[in-house]
Design an enzyme around this catalytic site. Structure first.
Site, PDB file in Angstrom:
ATOM      1  CE1 TYR A 135      67.138   4.110  61.906  1.00 47.18           C
ATOM      2  CE2 TYR A 135      65.209   4.509  60.567  1.00 47.18           C
ATOM      3  CZ  TYR A 135      65.779   4.079  61.744  1.00 47.18           C
ATOM      4  OH  TYR A 135      64.977   3.625  62.757  1.00 47.18           O
ATOM      5  CE  LYS A 190      68.386  10.329  75.561  1.00 41.30           C
ATOM      6  NZ  LYS A 190      67.525  10.091  76.718  1.00 41.30           N
ATOM      7  CG  ASP A 222      64.268   9.632  77.698  1.00 39.23           C
ATOM      8  OD1 ASP A 222      64.091  10.704  77.083  1.00 39.23           O
ATOM      9  OD2 ASP A 222      65.044   9.550  78.668  1.00 39.23           O
ATOM     10  CG  ASP A 246      61.437   3.289  62.259  1.00 43.90           C
ATOM     11  OD1 ASP A 246      60.295   2.857  62.070  1.00 43.90           O
ATOM     12  OD2 ASP A 246      62.472   2.667  61.952  1.00 43.90           O
ATOM     13  CG  ASP A 250      55.958   0.916  64.053  1.00 41.13           C
ATOM     14  OD1 ASP A 250      55.489   1.583  63.110  1.00 41.13           O
ATOM     15  OD2 ASP A 250      56.538  -0.172  63.892  1.00 41.13           O
TER      16      ASP A 250
END
Ligand code: NAD
Length: 357
Positions: A135, A190, A222, A246, A250
């Site tokens: 980001y 990851k 994942d 992020d 959620d």
């Protein structure tokens, strides 16, 4: 104890009003000062994070933030959009650690999309790194592709990066949070594909040596996304990078059924923090007195615990919220047959009354 109150846009001012009422009931010498932020800041001063708002936030011990944004600002250039205020505050105050609890209250088990036996009793904490990763990494932009099958075509690109110190400090936050809970930490990465996250895994493993009382495991993002809906109660504290956090926070939020119930904290190295509900400004229901103020009220409780060193007052607020749920009061987002539907202000009234009892 100076608190900057930044209501923002949409339902922000309505839900903030209730949180301020609750804080005022505590009989503590808080000094609260309000300032404009987001679309409201842009309308008044031409910028979503006006200088005076930033100065107030910097001078405060803690910031209570409502929500920002409205679709009417979508056509503005990116740097002037309301959401930039959040990024600006995070960056300017160095708020690198985002704590997002996902708690399912027993009374709301029916609101979750998962079966009760999978989700009841859920109480997890996601620690998300907030100021690094793809980001914020430079360079980024749109350019002519330098190589590959599409060489010469326009391509968008971003840079994923994490410095050692950035990983270390968020790992410490994760381990220390785990120490205060069930002493289990899952680091999500990851590492099988990304260099940045192999490095992340190596550093988290090194930091673990300082926290031998905490059991650490590593999980690919994942798989973590899958496990969160398959067996969410297997997690306790999760620590992860900005982008994965992020998305996963959620996902975890929705396990609890209502985003209107979830608080969050963003802390810097001095424990100065910004506290806000996990939801947005909900322009679709703004001004109707139907928004759920509990996420903001619970954010105020987190503020008392993490930045203002008032854990007993935080407990009082959390107990009052549990009590109003037990009493059957529900805003529209969590309403079910057999419960009492109330508006934003009435929910605030109920919490204030429960605090006084
Ligand atoms: P949102 O969270 O605002 O709303 C999603 C849905 O949840 C809507 O149907 C809304 O009515 C409902 N909802 C949200 N909060 C609620 C509450 N307290 N009580 C009852 N219902 C509630 O997300 P969105 O619609 O994707 O975004 C709306 C605006 O908010 C956009 O401009 C977006 O950029 C902004 N946004 C801001 C933040 C923030 O300030 N931290 C976070 C996310 C989105």
């Amino acid at each position: 104890m100076k608190i900057a109150i930044l209501p923002g846009d949409g339902i922000g001012p309505e839900i903030m009003e209730q949180a301020v009422r609750v804080l005022n009931c505590l009989d503590e010498p808080f000094e609260m000062e309000t300032a404009l932020v987001g679309g409201a800041g842009y309308e008044a001063h031409g910028h979503p994070l006006p200088d005076a708002t930033l100065a107030l936030a910097k001078a405060a011990d803690a910031i209570l933030f409502g929500a920002v944004g409205d679709w009417k600002y979508d056509k503005l250039e990116r740097s002037l959009r309301p959401e930039q205020a959040l990024l600006g505050l995070r960056k300017q105050l160095g708020l690198f650690a985002n704590l997002r609890p996902a708690i399912l209250y027993p009374e709301l088990v029916g609101a979750s999309s998962l079966k009760p036996e999978i989700v009841s009793g859920l109480d997890i904490l996601i620690v998300r790194e907030l100021t690094g990763d793809i980001y914020f990494g430079q360079p980024r932009g749109v350019r002519s592709a330098p190589d590959g099958q599409f060489k010469g075509q326009r391509e968008g690109f971003d840079t994923m990066r994490y410095a050692e110190g950035e990983i270390r400090r968020i790992a410490h936050v994760g381990f220390q949070a785990a120490q205060k809970r069930s002493k289990r930490l899952t680091s999500v990465d990851k590492a099988n594909v990304l260099e940045t996250f192999q490095f992340w895994r190596d550093i988290v493993t090194e930091v673990h040596k300082e926290y031998q009382d905490v059991a650490l495991d590593h999980m690919y993002v994942d798989n973590a996304a899958m496990q969160l809906v398959r067996a969410p109660k297997n997690f306790d504290v999760i620590v992860t990078g900005n982008m994965f956090g992020d998305i996963l926070s959620d996902e975890a939020a929705m396990l609890t059924g209502s985003i209107g119930m979830l608080p969050s904290a963003s802390l810097n190295e001095r424990n100065q923090g910004m506290y806000e509900p996990s939801h947005g400004s909900a322009p679709d229901i703004a001004g109707k007195d139907i928004a759920n103020p509990l996420a903001t009220i619970l954010s105020a409780a987190m503020m008392l615990r993490y930045s203002l060193n008032k854990p007993k007052q935080a407990d009082r607020i959390e107990t009052a919220v549990k009590k109003v749920l037990t009493q059957g009061f529900r805003t529209v987002d969590i309403h079910e047959a057999g419960t009492t539907r109330v508006g934003t202000r009435e929910m605030g009234d109920a919490v204030v009354k429960a605090l006084a009892a």
